[in-house]
Design an enzyme around this catalytic site. Sequence first.
Site, PDB file in Angstrom:
ATOM      1  N   ALA A 104       0.804  -1.218   0.000  1.00 28.30           N
ATOM      2  CA  ALA A 104       0.000   0.000   0.000  1.00 28.30           C
ATOM      3  C   ALA A 104       0.840   1.272   0.000  1.00 28.30           C
ATOM      4  O   ALA A 104       0.310   2.368   0.132  1.00 28.30           O
ATOM      5  CB  ALA A 104      -0.931   0.005   1.213  1.00 28.30           C
ATOM      6  N   GLY A 105       2.150   1.140  -0.124  1.00 29.72           N
ATOM      7  CA  GLY A 105       3.011   2.316  -0.089  1.00 29.72           C
ATOM      8  C   GLY A 105       3.263   2.835   1.304  1.00 29.72           C
ATOM      9  O   GLY A 105       3.672   3.981   1.485  1.00 29.72           O
ATOM     10  N   ASP A 153      12.552   5.425   4.438  1.00 22.95           N
ATOM     11  CA  ASP A 153      11.594   4.533   5.081  1.00 22.95           C
ATOM     12  C   ASP A 153      12.117   3.996   6.400  1.00 22.95           C
ATOM     13  O   ASP A 153      11.427   4.016   7.421  1.00 22.95           O
ATOM     14  CB  ASP A 153      11.246   3.375   4.144  1.00 22.95           C
ATOM     15  N   TYR A 205      11.175   2.142 -11.346  1.00 20.61           N
ATOM     16  CA  TYR A 205      11.719   2.850 -10.194  1.00 20.61           C
ATOM     17  C   TYR A 205      13.229   3.030 -10.349  1.00 20.61           C
ATOM     18  O   TYR A 205      13.776   4.108 -10.144  1.00 20.61           O
ATOM     19  CB  TYR A 205      11.383   2.069  -8.923  1.00 20.61           C
TER      20      TYR A 205
END
Length: 362
Positions: A104-105, A153, A205
Site C-alpha cells: 500500500a506504499g 523509510d 523505479y
Amino acid sequence: MRTGTWSAPGRVNIIGEHTDYSGGLALPFALPQRTVVHARLRDDGRITVASDGYGEVEFPVATRPGEITGWGAHVAGVVWALGRSGAALSGADLRVHSAVPHGAGLSSSHSLECAVALALVGLHDLDLGRDQLVRIVQHAENEYVGAPTGVMDQMASLYGEADRAILVDARHLTAEPVPCDFASSGLDLVIVDTRSRHRHADGEYGARRRTCHEAAEALGMKDLRDVADLDDALARLTDPVAVRRVRHVVRENARVLDAVELLRGGRVRELGPLLTASHASLRDDYEVTVPELDVTVEAALAAGALGARMIGGGFGGSVIALVEQAGRKPVEAAVADAFRRRGFAEPEFHVARPSHGASRDR
C-alpha cells in the site's frame, strides 16, 4: 534460551517523495500500525521465519543474494547485511505478525526489516547504533532484495516519535523531530489505500534513480541536492526526461522545507497546497502515478480536501488527503463513489497519526 519481542512501524510521508536517494530531504512519520517479531536465539547457524499468512522460510546465516526470494528475502537480506558488516550471528527463530498493509506504499517491507534487525541485534548483544542499522537495511534492500530504495523509510521507522514528523536528511543521515499535530487544528490526515499494488523492485523505479544520478553527473555535482539555480540547471540538460525528473526532485526538496516551516509555525492547514503540488509533480514530471492515484486525488479535492497526493514509490499504493475532521466521511464517500464508477477495487481508509518508532516490546 534468550528470547524477546521487537516491533517497528510502517510510515507515511507527508512530503519529499523520490528525493532521498539524491541526497535530499523528506518529511515522514511513523504509523501506529507495526510489524512485530517474536525472536528466540539458536546456536546452529540457522534462521527460521514464520509469518502469518505467508508461510515459513529457513536458511543459513551465511545466506547470499539470490538464494531466498519473495517476502523471505527481506529477512534474509537483513541477516546477510548484518553479516557483511562484521556481526557474528549464531541463528534465530523468528515469528512475524504485521498490521502494516502490504503493497500500500506504507513501507511494510522496511517495517519488517527494521523489526528483524532490532531483534537480531538484541538477541546477539550487538553494539550497533540506529544510524548503522539505517545503512544495513538499505544494503539489504538494494543488494539482496534488488530494490533500489533510499534511506527515508527505515529512518522514519527507526527514529519515529509520537506527535512528531521526522525531517530526514539523506545526505547526513540525520533525523530531526518536527511537531506534527493534525487533530489540534481540527484536521485528519487520511490514508486512502487504493489497493492498486505497487512494486518497488521493478525497472521503472530504478530507471528514475539512474536518470537522477546521470543528471547530477552531467551537472557536475554529487547529487541533485546541490542544485542552487534550477532554471540554469534545466537549461544545461538536453534530455527532456532528465529535465522533468530534476525539476521534480529540486522542487520537492523545497516543498519539504516549506512544510517544516508550516508545521513549526502551527500553520497545519497551509500544508494542503504543498501536497497537491507534490502530486502534480509526481504525475507530470516524475511520472509515477496510475489512474487509481489520480482519481483519488481529484475526488478528494472536489469533495473538500485541503490537499492530497500519492505516497510511496508510485505505480500503485496509497494517497494521503488533508481534510477537516467534520468533512472526512464525505471525502471518503466521494473517493469510494469515484472508484465504483470506474470499476476500481474498493479503497480502504485509515487516519494517520504520528507514532513512536521501532522498539523492544518485551
